[in-house]
Design a protein around this motif. Structure first.
Motif, PDB file in Angstrom:
ATOM      1  N   LEU A  57      34.543  40.359  33.602  1.00 16.73           N
ATOM      2  CA  LEU A  57      33.757  40.035  34.703  1.00 16.73           C
ATOM      3  C   LEU A  57      32.327  40.060  34.436  1.00 16.73           C
ATOM      4  N   ILE A  58      31.438  39.195  34.649  1.00 19.04           N
ATOM      5  CA  ILE A  58      30.070  39.339  34.583  1.00 19.04           C
ATOM      6  C   ILE A  58      29.353  39.416  35.914  1.00 19.04           C
ATOM      7  N   THR A  59      28.513  40.474  35.957  1.00 18.41           N
ATOM      8  CA  THR A  59      27.857  40.812  37.408  1.00 18.41           C
ATOM      9  C   THR A  59      26.403  41.104  37.228  1.00 18.41           C
ATOM     10  N   PRO A  60      25.969  41.086  38.170  1.00 24.12           N
ATOM     11  CA  PRO A  60      24.312  41.293  38.176  1.00 24.12           C
ATOM     12  C   PRO A  60      24.170  42.648  38.418  1.00 24.12           C
ATOM     13  N   MET A  61      25.053  43.623  39.078  1.00 25.02           N
ATOM     14  CA  MET A  61      24.924  44.857  39.076  1.00 25.02           C
ATOM     15  C   MET A  61      25.902  45.697  38.439  1.00 25.02           C
ATOM     16  N   PRO A 105      49.856  34.580  44.639  1.00 25.68           N
ATOM     17  CA  PRO A 105      49.411  34.041  43.457  1.00 25.68           C
ATOM     18  C   PRO A 105      48.059  34.782  42.780  1.00 25.68           C
ATOM     19  N   LEU A 106      48.247  34.801  41.583  1.00 28.44           N
ATOM     20  CA  LEU A 106      47.075  35.557  40.846  1.00 28.44           C
ATOM     21  C   LEU A 106      45.550  34.845  41.524  1.00 28.44           C
ATOM     22  N   GLU A 107      45.652  33.653  41.276  1.00 27.43           N
ATOM     23  CA  GLU A 107      44.516  32.984  41.720  1.00 27.43           C
ATOM     24  C   GLU A 107      43.682  33.424  42.899  1.00 27.43           C
ATOM     25  N   SER A 108      44.485  33.918  43.667  1.00 27.57           N
ATOM     26  CA  SER A 108      43.939  34.225  45.125  1.00 27.57           C
ATOM     27  C   SER A 108      43.136  35.419  45.034  1.00 27.57           C
ATOM     28  N   TYR A 109      43.695  36.181  44.204  1.00 23.08           N
ATOM     29  CA  TYR A 109      42.912  37.644  43.884  1.00 23.08           C
ATOM     30  C   TYR A 109      41.487  37.431  43.311  1.00 23.08           C
ATOM     31  N   ILE A 110      41.716  36.523  42.290  1.00 30.27           N
ATOM     32  CA  ILE A 110      40.211  36.156  41.541  1.00 30.27           C
ATOM     33  C   ILE A 110      39.445  35.370  42.638  1.00 30.27           C
ATOM     34  N   TYR A 111      39.844  34.439  43.230  1.00 28.27           N
ATOM     35  CA  TYR A 111      39.035  33.941  44.663  1.00 28.27           C
ATOM     36  C   TYR A 111      38.349  34.953  45.380  1.00 28.27           C
ATOM     37  N   ASN A 112      39.119  35.752  45.687  1.00 27.50           N
ATOM     38  CA  ASN A 112      38.922  36.823  46.865  1.00 27.50           C
ATOM     39  C   ASN A 112      37.535  37.604  46.070  1.00 27.50           C
ATOM     40  N   VAL A 113      37.759  38.171  44.841  1.00 23.77           N
ATOM     41  CA  VAL A 113      36.717  39.052  44.269  1.00 23.77           C
ATOM     42  C   VAL A 113      35.474  37.966  44.048  1.00 23.77           C
ATOM     43  N   LEU A 114      35.680  36.826  43.743  1.00 24.99           N
ATOM     44  CA  LEU A 114      34.535  36.057  43.351  1.00 24.99           C
ATOM     45  C   LEU A 114      33.481  35.424  44.680  1.00 24.99           C
ATOM     46  N   TYR A 115      34.371  34.933  45.753  1.00 28.01           N
ATOM     47  CA  TYR A 115      33.792  34.313  47.075  1.00 28.01           C
ATOM     48  C   TYR A 115      33.817  35.102  48.243  1.00 28.01           C
ATOM     49  N   PRO A 169      31.849  40.648  49.501  1.00 30.78           N
ATOM     50  CA  PRO A 169      30.361  40.584  49.620  1.00 30.78           C
ATOM     51  C   PRO A 169      29.799  41.811  48.973  1.00 30.78           C
ATOM     52  N   LEU A 170      28.489  41.552  48.426  1.00 32.43           N
ATOM     53  CA  LEU A 170      27.656  42.741  47.870  1.00 32.43           C
ATOM     54  C   LEU A 170      27.528  43.750  48.929  1.00 32.43           C
ATOM     55  N   PRO A 171      27.763  45.150  48.808  1.00 32.53           N
ATOM     56  CA  PRO A 171      27.431  46.048  49.621  1.00 32.53           C
ATOM     57  C   PRO A 171      26.115  46.256  50.068  1.00 32.53           C
ATOM     58  N   PRO A 172      25.758  46.470  51.421  1.00 32.68           N
ATOM     59  CA  PRO A 172      24.442  46.589  51.275  1.00 32.68           C
ATOM     60  C   PRO A 172      23.855  47.989  50.762  1.00 32.68           C
ATOM     61  N   PRO A 173      22.399  48.100  50.707  1.00 33.00           N
ATOM     62  CA  PRO A 173      21.856  49.416  50.292  1.00 33.00           C
ATOM     63  C   PRO A 173      22.203  50.589  51.048  1.00 33.00           C
ATOM     64  N   GLY A 174      22.767  51.621  50.455  1.00 28.12           N
ATOM     65  CA  GLY A 174      23.396  52.821  51.191  1.00 28.12           C
ATOM     66  C   GLY A 174      24.719  52.788  51.794  1.00 28.12           C
ATOM     67  N   ARG A 175      25.687  51.549  51.600  1.00 28.05           N
ATOM     68  CA  ARG A 175      26.716  51.428  51.975  1.00 28.05           C
ATOM     69  C   ARG A 175      27.989  51.295  50.847  1.00 28.05           C
ATOM     70  N   SER A 176      29.109  51.654  51.345  1.00 26.41           N
ATOM     71  CA  SER A 176      30.214  51.574  50.603  1.00 26.41           C
ATOM     72  C   SER A 176      31.219  50.261  50.889  1.00 26.41           C
ATOM     73  N   LEU A 177      31.778  49.846  49.930  1.00 22.11           N
ATOM     74  CA  LEU A 177      32.602  48.502  50.370  1.00 22.11           C
ATOM     75  C   LEU A 177      34.127  48.949  49.754  1.00 22.11           C
ATOM     76  N   LYS A 178      34.932  48.798  50.596  1.00 23.32           N
ATOM     77  CA  LYS A 178      36.513  48.808  50.100  1.00 23.32           C
ATOM     78  C   LYS A 178      36.955  47.428  50.360  1.00 23.32           C
ATOM     79  N   PHE A 179      37.722  46.975  49.270  1.00 21.23           N
ATOM     80  CA  PHE A 179      38.561  45.598  49.099  1.00 21.23           C
ATOM     81  C   PHE A 179      39.755  45.799  48.538  1.00 21.23           C
ATOM     82  N   SER A 180      40.688  44.909  48.835  1.00 18.20           N
ATOM     83  CA  SER A 180      42.044  45.062  48.358  1.00 18.20           C
ATOM     84  C   SER A 180      42.158  44.392  46.858  1.00 18.20           C
ATOM     85  N   GLY A 181      42.658  45.234  45.758  1.00 22.80           N
ATOM     86  CA  GLY A 181      42.857  44.481  44.491  1.00 22.80           C
ATOM     87  C   GLY A 181      44.535  44.127  44.657  1.00 22.80           C
ATOM     88  N   VAL A 182      44.916  43.810  43.356  1.00 26.65           N
ATOM     89  CA  VAL A 182      46.376  43.372  43.274  1.00 26.65           C
ATOM     90  C   VAL A 182      47.501  44.270  43.817  1.00 26.65           C
TER      91      VAL A 182
END
Length: 317
Positions: free
Chosen positions: A148-152, A178-188, A191-204
């Motif tokens: 994975l390549i990320t700016p942060m 399908p595996l592609e759906s998880y990759i699409y979810n992460v990429l698109y 969202p990037l969490p706003p400053p001072g906030r946490s973000l929780k999302f579903s992995g596989v």
């Protein structure tokens, strides 16, 4: 790579097999840099007798304008199904063993060719003879990597995503979607969490959490500082930190890519609010060892295969 090594101990040139998306306008894909840093020593082969646990490491790509992009790679081993590649490995072993036998054959006067000196007075090449690959008996594996390549630097979140993706591929039971759906979810869709906030999302297989500090907090740092003190000890950490403040040439040396990255990132983070302004290559690919000759301050990391004698390491004077 040194041809004195047996074929399974050599490394081979790697390349990027696929990427998605093809390109990002604000973050052009550097295929050469990603290839070198995902597999700094190149492609590796192993057999069923070798350890093949997946290995994770982070890396940094520094661009010409000084901006940095973070990469997170999970390297694993996959069975080679190509008969052509297996046959080529067998041929390499035949050639290697034949050269070994020639070098160790006694001369007419009884001397051993392998013990003779070269023109510069150094002992002749000594090859090791190992019949450790038999195409009819052994299973050949080759290293592969997902990245994975990320700016942060959300290191923990990216590691969790990669490990869950790898688990989904190797598990006998397919993932819920399908595996592609998880990759699409992460990429698109994440969202990037706003400053001072946490973000929780579903992995596989489970939730993934990432946290972004606010503008009034210390900068984002997702590497374990405690591990650095456990690895080096307090005195060595302070000595290393002092060398960084005095802008010395610093070379880190480890068998583990992730440890190189963790120590380098920790030392530069401890300098806050100052910043390391010089050459910064926490993981130095084998093809770029000439960077060590740079006559400027640098902080670099050099990988050891565990068999090298550190006292014989050739460094610029």
């Amino acid at each position: 790579e040194n041809f004195e090594q047996t074929p399974l101990r050599r490394t081979f040139k790697s390349k990027v097999l696929a990427r998605y998306p093809e390109n990002v306008d604000w973050n052009p894909f550097d295929q050469d840099a990603v290839g070198m840093l995902c597999m700094p020593k190149g492609l590796a082969f192993k057999t069923q007798a070798d350890p093949r646990e997946p290995q994770f490491h982070a890396f940094i790509i520094t661009r010409e304008d000084g901006s940095r992009t973070f990469g997170f790679a999970l390297t694993f081993y996959e069975e080679v199904t190509s008969k052509q590649i297996c046959s080529a490995m067998q041929t390499l072993y035949h050639m290697h063993n034949a050269e070994y036998d020639v070098l160790h054959a006694p001369l007419a006067d009884g001397r051993d060719l392998s013990g003779m000196e070269d023109g510069d007075g150094t002992p002749g090449t000594k090859l090791q003879r190992f019949n450790s690959y038999d195409i009819s008996r052994d299973t050949l594996y080759v290293s592969k990597c997902i990245c994975l390549i990320t700016p942060m630097s959300f290191m923990k979140a990216c590691r969790s995503v990669l490990e869950q993706l790898h688990q989904a591929v190797t598990s006998p039971q397919p993932p819920p979607l399908p595996l592609e759906s998880y990759i699409y979810n992460v990429l698109y869709e994440v969202p990037l969490p706003p400053p001072g906030r946490s973000l929780k999302f579903s992995g596989v297989y489970g939730p993934v959490v990432c946290q972004r500090p606010s503008t009034s907090e210390l900068p984002l740092f997702d590497f374990p500082v405690k591990e650095v003190f456990e690895l080096l000890g307090v005195e060595n950490v302070f000595q290393l930190f002092t060398c960084a403040l005095l802008e010395f040439q610093i070379l880190l040396y480890s068998q583990h890519y992730q440890r190189l990255m963790t120590v380098a990132e920790t030392i530069t983070a401890l300098m806050f609010p100052f910043q390391w302004q010089h050459v910064y290559v926490p993981i130095l690919p084998a093809s770029l060892l000439h960077f060590l000759d740079a006559p400027v301050p640098y902080l670099m990391g050099l990988h050891s295969n565990g068999l090298d004698d550190r006292s014989k390491l050739e460094l610029p004077q």
